[in-house]
Design an enzyme around this catalytic site. Structure first.
Site, short mmCIF file in Angstrom:
data_model
loop_
_atom_site.label_atom_id
_atom_site.label_comp_id
_atom_site.label_asym_id
_atom_site.label_seq_id
_atom_site.Cartn_x
_atom_site.Cartn_y
_atom_site.Cartn_z
N GLU A 38 33.26 75.06 -17.25
CA GLU A 38 32.97 77.06 -16.33
C GLU A 38 31.75 77.75 -15.70
O GLU A 38 31.97 78.47 -14.88
CB GLU A 38 33.73 77.90 -17.55
CG GLU A 38 35.55 78.01 -18.13
CD GLU A 38 36.19 78.11 -18.95
OE1 GLU A 38 34.69 79.24 -20.25
OE2 GLU A 38 36.12 78.52 -19.89
N GLY A 49 41.73 75.35 -21.63
CA GLY A 49 42.61 76.65 -22.48
C GLY A 49 43.79 76.59 -21.13
O GLY A 49 44.92 77.68 -20.49
N GLU A 83 35.50 66.79 -22.00
CA GLU A 83 36.63 67.98 -21.69
C GLU A 83 37.62 67.65 -19.96
O GLU A 83 36.79 68.82 -19.02
CB GLU A 83 35.96 69.13 -21.72
CG GLU A 83 35.55 69.96 -22.92
CD GLU A 83 35.57 70.84 -23.16
OE1 GLU A 83 35.54 71.62 -24.02
OE2 GLU A 83 34.69 71.86 -22.75
N HIS A 128 29.23 73.54 -19.01
CA HIS A 128 30.81 73.44 -19.12
C HIS A 128 31.57 73.32 -18.04
O HIS A 128 30.79 74.47 -16.98
CB HIS A 128 30.66 74.56 -19.87
CG HIS A 128 32.35 75.23 -20.81
ND1 HIS A 128 33.34 75.29 -19.68
CD2 HIS A 128 32.78 74.86 -22.09
CE1 HIS A 128 34.30 75.89 -20.50
NE2 HIS A 128 34.32 75.19 -21.69
N ASN A 132 33.57 77.08 -29.52
CA ASN A 132 33.04 78.08 -28.62
C ASN A 132 33.81 79.13 -27.95
O ASN A 132 34.80 79.55 -27.56
CB ASN A 132 33.96 76.67 -26.84
CG ASN A 132 32.68 77.63 -25.39
OD1 ASN A 132 32.38 78.89 -25.99
ND2 ASN A 132 33.12 77.29 -24.88
N LYS A 136 32.86 81.17 -26.24
CA LYS A 136 33.39 81.48 -24.31
C LYS A 136 32.63 83.44 -24.48
O LYS A 136 31.94 83.47 -25.43
CB LYS A 136 34.19 81.85 -23.94
CG LYS A 136 34.99 79.90 -23.91
CD LYS A 136 35.74 80.10 -22.84
CE LYS A 136 35.84 77.89 -23.41
NZ LYS A 136 37.33 77.67 -22.40
N SER A 166 42.00 72.77 -25.16
CA SER A 166 43.28 72.84 -25.69
C SER A 166 43.58 72.05 -27.27
O SER A 166 45.05 71.73 -27.93
CB SER A 166 44.76 72.59 -24.95
OG SER A 166 44.62 73.62 -24.10
P1 PGA Z 1 40.46 75.49 -24.70
O1 PGA Z 1 38.04 75.41 -24.37
O2 PGA Z 1 39.96 75.08 -26.73
O3 PGA Z 1 40.54 76.54 -24.98
O4 PGA Z 1 40.40 74.81 -24.36
C1 PGA Z 1 37.52 74.03 -24.93
C2 PGA Z 1 36.64 74.67 -24.43
O5 PGA Z 1 36.14 75.61 -23.03
O6 PGA Z 1 35.15 74.51 -24.50
#
Ligand code: PGA
Length: 241
Positions: free
Chosen positions: A95, A167, A161, A93, A8, A10, A203
């Site tokens: 976000e 992140g 998640e 997601h 992803n 983003k 992460s």
């Molecule tokens: P990340 O993001 O691997 O940077 O923690 C995962 C995600 O948002 O799907």
């Protein structure tokens, strides 16, 4: 069950980034049996990325509109994604839930719209830091309310998640991942009598991918930051064997 390695990106990329990423990843990539590799760039780069990657690497979307067409400025429909040869879409997601206020109900309607056009949905669920004491209650509620009536189960992948792990470099412990995955798997099994593919995200890096992918009940990973580096993403893809 096969393993899904999903990237992803983003809201990161540019034309030159896509070219460089695709060149490096294509040179490294060898299709592995029982594994599916899906990369989800920002929408403007879907066609360009798709044309630059081997067929075995699928390109997916990060979001979709709940409506089929019409006056929805700035939105993109499931039919448009399908028309651009997209087969997978991430929905719900964290976000989207936190920054854009997407509710479970809106997410469920996006799932319906996506599946109506034959897209496979990667549905994200997970608890925030404040909800950590109540993980199972939060996950159950998200599963109950984000999965619509009439769901097409063979076109549904769930991604667990924990929001506090996204992140942040803070990964859930392997015990916690197994515990949450078992809870989700059992819950889904009881509700739908089926074992759905269940990914972990938060992460995931080359250094922890093998351990996470070897956890009981983990059928793949959803990778944010580390998917922006084609070499790191390839290491994660290769870690699953
Ligand atoms: P990340 O993001 O691997 O940077 O923690 C995962 C995600 O948002 O799907």
């Amino acid at each position: 069950m096969k393993k899904y390695i999903v990237g992803n990106w983003k809201m990161n990329a540019s034309q030159s980034f896509v070219q460089r990423w695709a060149k490096t990843f294509s040179e490294l990539f060898v299709p592995l049996e029982g594994q599916e590799c899906i990369v989800c760039p920002p929408l403007p780069y879907i066609a360009c990325l798709s044309a630059s990657l081997p067929d075995a690497v699928r390109v997916g979307a990060q979001n979709v509109c709940e409506a089929p067409d019409g006056a929805f400025t700035g939105e993109v429909s499931a039919r448009m994604l399908k028309d651009c040869d997209v087969d997978h879409v991430i929905i719900g997601h964290s976000e989207r839930r936190s920054i854009y206020g997407e509710s479970n109900e809106l997410i469920a309607s996006k799932v319906v719209a996506a599946q109506k056009e034959g897209l496979t949905v990667i549905l994200c669920i997970g608890e925030t830091l404040e909800q950590r004491d109540d993980v199972e209650k939060v996950l159950a509620s998200q599963l109950d309310h984000s999965i619509p009536e009439g769901i097409v189960l063979d076109k549904l992948i769930i991604a667990y998640e924990p929001v506090w792990a996204i992140g942040t470099g803070q990964v859930a412990s392997l015990e916690d991942i197994e515990k949450s995955h078992k809870f989700i798997t059992d819950y889904v099994m009881k509700k739908f009598q089926v074992r759905l593919p269940l990914l972990y995200g938060g992460s995931v890096k080359p250094g922890n991918a093998a351990d996470i992918l070897n956890c009981d009940g983990v059928d793949g990973v959803l990778v944010g930051g580390a998917s922006l580096d084609p070499q790191d993403f390839h290491k994660i893809y290769s870690a699953s064997v």
